[in-house]
Write a protein that holds these residues in place. Structure first.
Motif, PDB file in Angstrom:
ATOM      1  N   SER A 212      26.682  11.477 -47.306  1.00 47.48           N
ATOM      2  CA  SER A 212      27.790  12.004 -46.512  1.00 47.48           C
ATOM      3  C   SER A 212      27.435  12.049 -45.026  1.00 47.48           C
ATOM      4  N   LYS A 213      26.232  12.526 -44.720  1.00 47.48           N
ATOM      5  CA  LYS A 213      25.815  12.586 -43.317  1.00 47.48           C
ATOM      6  C   LYS A 213      25.714  11.196 -42.703  1.00 47.48           C
ATOM      7  N   ALA A 214      25.260  10.242 -43.496  1.00 49.77           N
ATOM      8  CA  ALA A 214      25.094   8.875 -43.000  1.00 49.77           C
ATOM      9  C   ALA A 214      26.425   8.151 -42.795  1.00 49.77           C
ATOM     10  N   ALA A 215      27.517   8.729 -43.320  1.00 49.99           N
ATOM     11  CA  ALA A 215      28.822   8.065 -43.223  1.00 49.99           C
ATOM     12  C   ALA A 215      29.338   8.003 -41.796  1.00 49.99           C
ATOM     13  N   GLY A 216      28.972   8.981 -40.961  1.00 49.64           N
ATOM     14  CA  GLY A 216      29.490   9.013 -39.593  1.00 49.64           C
ATOM     15  C   GLY A 216      30.984   9.263 -39.565  1.00 49.64           C
ATOM     16  N   ARG A 217      31.431  10.244 -40.347  1.00 46.00           N
ATOM     17  CA  ARG A 217      32.865  10.515 -40.456  1.00 46.00           C
ATOM     18  C   ARG A 217      33.463  11.057 -39.161  1.00 46.00           C
ATOM     19  N   ARG A 218      34.693  10.618 -38.909  1.00 45.18           N
ATOM     20  CA  ARG A 218      35.495  11.201 -37.848  1.00 45.18           C
ATOM     21  C   ARG A 218      36.297  12.359 -38.443  1.00 45.18           C
ATOM     22  N   PRO A 219      36.859  13.238 -37.616  1.00 43.23           N
ATOM     23  CA  PRO A 219      37.629  14.361 -38.144  1.00 43.23           C
ATOM     24  C   PRO A 219      38.736  13.903 -39.094  1.00 43.23           C
ATOM     25  N   GLY A 220      38.786  14.507 -40.289  1.00 39.32           N
ATOM     26  CA  GLY A 220      39.815  14.180 -41.270  1.00 39.32           C
ATOM     27  C   GLY A 220      39.564  12.921 -42.065  1.00 39.32           C
ATOM     28  N   GLU A 221      38.433  12.255 -41.847  1.00 43.27           N
ATOM     29  CA  GLU A 221      38.136  10.978 -42.500  1.00 43.27           C
ATOM     30  C   GLU A 221      37.349  11.217 -43.784  1.00 43.27           C
ATOM     31  N   ARG A 222      37.766  10.556 -44.862  1.00 45.87           N
ATOM     32  CA  ARG A 222      37.004  10.624 -46.105  1.00 45.87           C
ATOM     33  C   ARG A 222      35.715   9.812 -45.962  1.00 45.87           C
ATOM     34  N   VAL A 223      34.762  10.118 -46.819  1.00 50.60           N
ATOM     35  CA  VAL A 223      33.500   9.368 -46.802  1.00 50.60           C
ATOM     36  C   VAL A 223      33.756   7.874 -46.959  1.00 50.60           C
ATOM     37  N   VAL A 224      34.555   7.490 -47.958  1.00 50.20           N
ATOM     38  CA  VAL A 224      34.785   6.074 -48.222  1.00 50.20           C
ATOM     39  C   VAL A 224      35.503   5.405 -47.057  1.00 50.20           C
ATOM     40  N   ASP A 225      36.387   6.142 -46.383  1.00 45.61           N
ATOM     41  CA  ASP A 225      37.099   5.567 -45.238  1.00 45.61           C
ATOM     42  C   ASP A 225      36.142   5.300 -44.076  1.00 45.61           C
ATOM     43  N   ALA A 226      35.200   6.214 -43.885  1.00 44.17           N
ATOM     44  CA  ALA A 226      34.232   6.032 -42.800  1.00 44.17           C
ATOM     45  C   ALA A 226      33.376   4.796 -43.044  1.00 44.17           C
TER      46      ALA A 226
ATOM     47  N   ALA B  33      26.933  -1.872 -39.053  1.00 37.46           N
ATOM     48  CA  ALA B  33      27.420  -2.238 -40.384  1.00 37.46           C
ATOM     49  C   ALA B  33      26.263  -2.398 -41.359  1.00 37.46           C
ATOM     50  N   GLU B  34      25.157  -2.968 -40.886  1.00 38.43           N
ATOM     51  CA  GLU B  34      23.982  -3.129 -41.740  1.00 38.43           C
ATOM     52  C   GLU B  34      23.403  -1.765 -42.126  1.00 38.43           C
ATOM     53  N   THR B  35      23.372  -0.847 -41.188  1.00 38.54           N
ATOM     54  CA  THR B  35      22.907   0.516 -41.491  1.00 38.54           C
ATOM     55  C   THR B  35      23.801   1.161 -42.540  1.00 38.54           C
ATOM     56  N   ALA B  36      25.109   0.978 -42.392  1.00 34.79           N
ATOM     57  CA  ALA B  36      26.065   1.537 -43.347  1.00 34.79           C
ATOM     58  C   ALA B  36      25.904   0.900 -44.723  1.00 34.79           C
ATOM     59  N   ALA B  37      25.672  -0.401 -44.761  1.00 38.28           N
ATOM     60  CA  ALA B  37      25.502  -1.100 -46.038  1.00 38.28           C
ATOM     61  C   ALA B  37      24.275  -0.600 -46.782  1.00 38.28           C
ATOM     62  N   LEU B  38      23.204  -0.329 -46.057  1.00 36.82           N
ATOM     63  CA  LEU B  38      21.988   0.190 -46.689  1.00 36.82           C
ATOM     64  C   LEU B  38      22.226   1.591 -47.255  1.00 36.82           C
ATOM     65  N   ALA B  39      22.943   2.435 -46.498  1.00 36.92           N
ATOM     66  CA  ALA B  39      23.241   3.784 -46.981  1.00 36.92           C
ATOM     67  C   ALA B  39      24.156   3.726 -48.202  1.00 36.92           C
ATOM     68  N   TRP B  40      25.122   2.832 -48.161  1.00 37.91           N
ATOM     69  CA  TRP B  40      26.025   2.670 -49.305  1.00 37.91           C
ATOM     70  C   TRP B  40      25.250   2.212 -50.542  1.00 37.91           C
ATOM     71  N   ASP B  41      24.342   1.283 -50.366  1.00 36.36           N
ATOM     72  CA  ASP B  41      23.535   0.773 -51.478  1.00 36.36           C
ATOM     73  C   ASP B  41      22.675   1.878 -52.085  1.00 36.36           C
ATOM     74  N   ARG B  42      22.113   2.748 -51.236  1.00 34.04           N
ATOM     75  CA  ARG B  42      21.285   3.848 -51.749  1.00 34.04           C
ATOM     76  C   ARG B  42      22.116   4.786 -52.617  1.00 34.04           C
ATOM     77  N   TRP B  43      23.361   5.049 -52.208  1.00 32.53           N
ATOM     78  CA  TRP B  43      24.216   5.926 -53.004  1.00 32.53           C
ATOM     79  C   TRP B  43      24.603   5.259 -54.326  1.00 32.53           C
ATOM     80  N   GLU B  44      24.943   3.987 -54.268  1.00 32.46           N
ATOM     81  CA  GLU B  44      25.295   3.257 -55.493  1.00 32.46           C
ATOM     82  C   GLU B  44      24.132   3.290 -56.487  1.00 32.46           C
ATOM     83  N   SER B  45      22.925   3.094 -56.003  1.00 36.39           N
ATOM     84  CA  SER B  45      21.771   3.066 -56.904  1.00 36.39           C
ATOM     85  C   SER B  45      21.439   4.456 -57.429  1.00 36.39           C
ATOM     86  N   THR B  46      21.956   5.496 -56.762  1.00 36.15           N
ATOM     87  CA  THR B  46      21.733   6.869 -57.231  1.00 36.15           C
ATOM     88  C   THR B  46      22.706   7.242 -58.335  1.00 36.15           C
ATOM     89  N   HIS B  47      24.008   7.019 -58.112  1.00 34.44           N
ATOM     90  CA  HIS B  47      24.972   7.531 -59.085  1.00 34.44           C
ATOM     91  C   HIS B  47      24.978   6.734 -60.386  1.00 34.44           C
TER      92      HIS B  47
END
Length: 318
Positions: A159-173, A186-200
């Protein structure tokens, strides 16, 4: 006689890669891969009896061997949606001269298979779906937020790595950043997304530690397309959502195969589909998660049963 063939077909400004294997005179079976954006792979080709079936696969728009790959042409992303994928499927079907086929799909491919069947019911002989989902808002919010109740430490980091704007969902960010002009971000975001996918997915009995994708391009492609579709409710707005329309498939042979231990996509979704779809069958594999050998065995059995039913109908008509 059995064999393999491959090619491309142009559709809506894209070049869609397709391939076939098995008996050209056999029962046609369409296989739709997951993701969105995961690409075909090769394992699916050996599942069905090559003497009885003609298996057809395609790399969905923007990924795999279809061109352009989404990360190489971000301008094409706005035209990448469920309706475009359905039209791509139809372009492949017409190109191959197939009148009707058994439609199958795994994970995201099950959503696409259902959306296709609801639009082109006259082309569908039956459906066999595994790791079933409809990509509803509830399902997306579970996999991107709710399942964080099981993995709170990893979700807080995600969630912290998402860089959300006010009112923005995690997936939207993540969707915004992955499709943005700052490709380092985008590469930083892709790595964070991959870490979450491999966790859940880590409670799956077949889970192996490590990243979901080692290849940088593959990781980026799937991250862009998954978040693009998930943040937009799979481009199936109210009134078009699959669960609300599934009754339109009443009487169509449908097999829903799901692992009890699929934490990322709980079995409640195929169970609800089954409750609303007359003529469907639900098979829950108790010791597997998001697919596995028993799920695949049930998948193959489902395709065989659909084909057997078609043979009986042909015999009655004769």
């Amino acid at each position: 006689m059995t064999g393999e063939s491959a090619g491309t077909v142009k559709a809506g400004g894209a070049e869609i890669y397709w391939e076939t294997s098995g008996n050209p005179a056999g029962v046609p079976v369409l296989y739709l891969h997951g993701g969105p954006g995961a690409g075909l792979g090769r394992g699916y080709r050996s599942r069905l009896d090559a003497s009885k079936f003609l298996t057809v696969g395609l790399d969905q728009r923007g990924c795999g061997r279809s061109k352009p790959t989404v990360q190489d042409d971000l301008g094409s992303l706005s035209g990448n949606n469920t309706q475009a994928l359905i039209e791509d499927i139809e372009a492949v079907r017409r190109h191959l001269g197939i009148a009707k086929w058994i439609v199958t799909g795994t994970s995201w491919g099950s959503t696409l298979a259902l959306a296709y069947a609801l639009q082109h019911l006259d082309r569908v002989l039956g459906l066999a779906l595994m790791a079933v989902g409809t990509t509803s808002r509830e399902e997306v919010e579970w996999i991107t937020e709710g399942v964080g109740r099981i993995f709170p430490e990893a979700w807080e980091e995600f969630s912290k790595a998402a860089g959300r704007r006010p009112g923005e969902r995690v997936v939207d960010a993540y969707a915004r950043r992955l499709a943005g002009t700052d490709r380092d971000d985008a590469e930083t975001a892709a790595l964070a997304w991959d870490r979450w996918e491999s966790t859940h997915v880590s409670l799956d009995p077949l889970w192996q530690p490590g990243p979901m994708f080692d290849d940088d391009r593959e990781r980026m492609t799937i991250a862009i397309l998954v978040t693009h579709y998930w943040s937009r409710d799979a481009f199936l707005p109210d009134g078009q959502a699959i669960m609300e329309r599934i009754h339109q498939l009443n009487g169509v042979p449908g097999y829903l195969i799901h692992g009890r231990k699929d934490v990322s996509g709980p079995v409640v979704t195929p169970w609800m589909l089954h409750q609303r779809w007359e003529g469907s069958r639900l098979t829950v594999i108790e010791n597997e998660g998001h697919g596995g050998p028993q799920c695949w065995a049930a998948f193959v059995g489902a395709v065989e049963e659909i084909a057997t039913g078609l043979s009986r109908m042909d015999g009655q008509e004769a």
